[in-house]
Design an enzyme around this catalytic site. Structure first.
Site, PDB file in Angstrom:
ATOM      1  N   GLU A  44       0.860  -1.175   0.000  1.00 60.67           N
ATOM      2  CA  GLU A  44       0.000   0.000   0.000  1.00 60.67           C
ATOM      3  C   GLU A  44       0.902   1.232   0.000  1.00 60.67           C
ATOM      4  O   GLU A  44       1.659   1.450   0.952  1.00 60.67           O
ATOM      5  CB  GLU A  44      -0.904   0.019   1.225  1.00 60.67           C
ATOM      6  CG  GLU A  44      -1.884  -1.132   1.283  1.00 60.67           C
ATOM      7  CD  GLU A  44      -2.688  -1.156   2.564  1.00 60.67           C
ATOM      8  OE1 GLU A  44      -3.682  -1.901   2.623  1.00 60.67           O
ATOM      9  OE2 GLU A  44      -2.329  -0.437   3.530  1.00 60.67           O
ATOM     10  N   ASP A  55      -4.542   8.372  11.104  1.00 57.40           N
ATOM     11  CA  ASP A  55      -3.265   7.757  11.417  1.00 57.40           C
ATOM     12  C   ASP A  55      -2.778   8.096  12.818  1.00 57.40           C
ATOM     13  O   ASP A  55      -2.979   9.207  13.317  1.00 57.40           O
ATOM     14  CB  ASP A  55      -2.212   8.186  10.393  1.00 57.40           C
ATOM     15  CG  ASP A  55      -2.520   7.669   9.006  1.00 57.40           C
ATOM     16  OD1 ASP A  55      -2.713   6.448   8.886  1.00 57.40           O
ATOM     17  OD2 ASP A  55      -2.584   8.465   8.063  1.00 57.40           O
TER      18      ASP A  55
END
Length: 252
Positions: A44, A55
């Site tokens: 990814e 995140d």
């Protein structure tokens, strides 16, 4: 059969997230090459973004630092091109917040990704209600649009999210942001079985995969294992350290 489907048919893949261009583009590319040689099946490629709200601290800091260097979506596409030229069988997924893709243009992006040999897009913050804007050009260019579901997604909503999708499901193991954790939730087996009951797609398990123990724990129930923060953290040391991390992780 497409590349992603072939990978899941052959094995339970190890899927690695990397912040493209971190800590430098050269080090990142070397770390990806070594990760593939040591057992990573799908990569990814994270597009640097100034507000990476999903995140945790490791990836958020990497994303912000890389964005501050001026590395953007075009640079990530060039990286994808180089990786595909060297690694024909490896799955490649563009992992991005919507803002950079919107500015690039969905149709243009999907056309370019198809030409580069990228297999799909994982849109971090794309609402289901707006999905067709990106799904249509993805379908037109043979790209998977990877759906995400979490423990907080109700079954009816999960069913709607997964209906008629392709590739694999990204199952978010824990509520919250990305980051390494020492163990997975106690109800993880029940929750992931609940998702698998609603789809025929492979279900890959991400968020909280910190080491070989948590990777093996996830692989008992999931069709694939996703690791991000641990790999990005190891990359800060060196590409070789990142490769060792992958080799240790690939025990399932």
């Amino acid at each position: 059969m497409d590349r992603i489907s072939n990978i899941f048919k052959a094995k339970k893949p190890l899927i690695i997230f990397t912040e493209a261009g971190y800590p430098s583009m050269q080090q990142c590319e070397e770390a990806i090459d070594l990760a593939i040689l040591n057992g990573a099946d799908i990569i990814e490629l994270g597009v640097p973004f100034s507000d990476p709200m999903a995140d945790g601290p490791v990836i958020a800091e990497a994303s912000q630092k890389t964005a501050e260097k001026g590395i953007g979506l075009t640079d990530v596409l060039l990286l994808a091109k180089r990786i595909r030229q060297k690694h024909e069988e490896t799955g490649l997924i563009l992992f991005s917040y919507m803002n950079p893709m919107l500015h690039y243009g969905y149709e243009r992006l999907c056309k370019d990704l198809d030409a580069l040999g990228v297999d799909g897009i994982l849109p971090v913050d794309l609402p289901l209600e707006e999905r067709n804007e990106l799904l249509v050009p993805c379908r037109n260019h043979g790209l998977h649009l990877i759906p995400l579901v979490s423990p907080l997604t109700p079954p009816d909503r999960t069913r709607e999210i997964l209906a008629n999708m392709t590739g694999f499901v990204y199952y978010i193991n824990v509520a919250g942001v990305t980051g390494a954790r020492k163990t997975l939730p106690e109800d993880y087996p029940e929750l992931i079985h609940g998702v698998k009951a609603l789809t025929n797609l492979p279900v890959a398990s991400g968020f909280g995969i910190a080491d070989a123990k948590t990777a093996a724990q996830a692989a008992q129930y999931a069709d694939g294992v996703i690791c991000g923060s641990g790999f990005v953290k190891a990359m800060e040391t060196s590409p070789q350290a990142a490769a060792r991390f992958i080799k240790e992780l690939r025990t399932f």
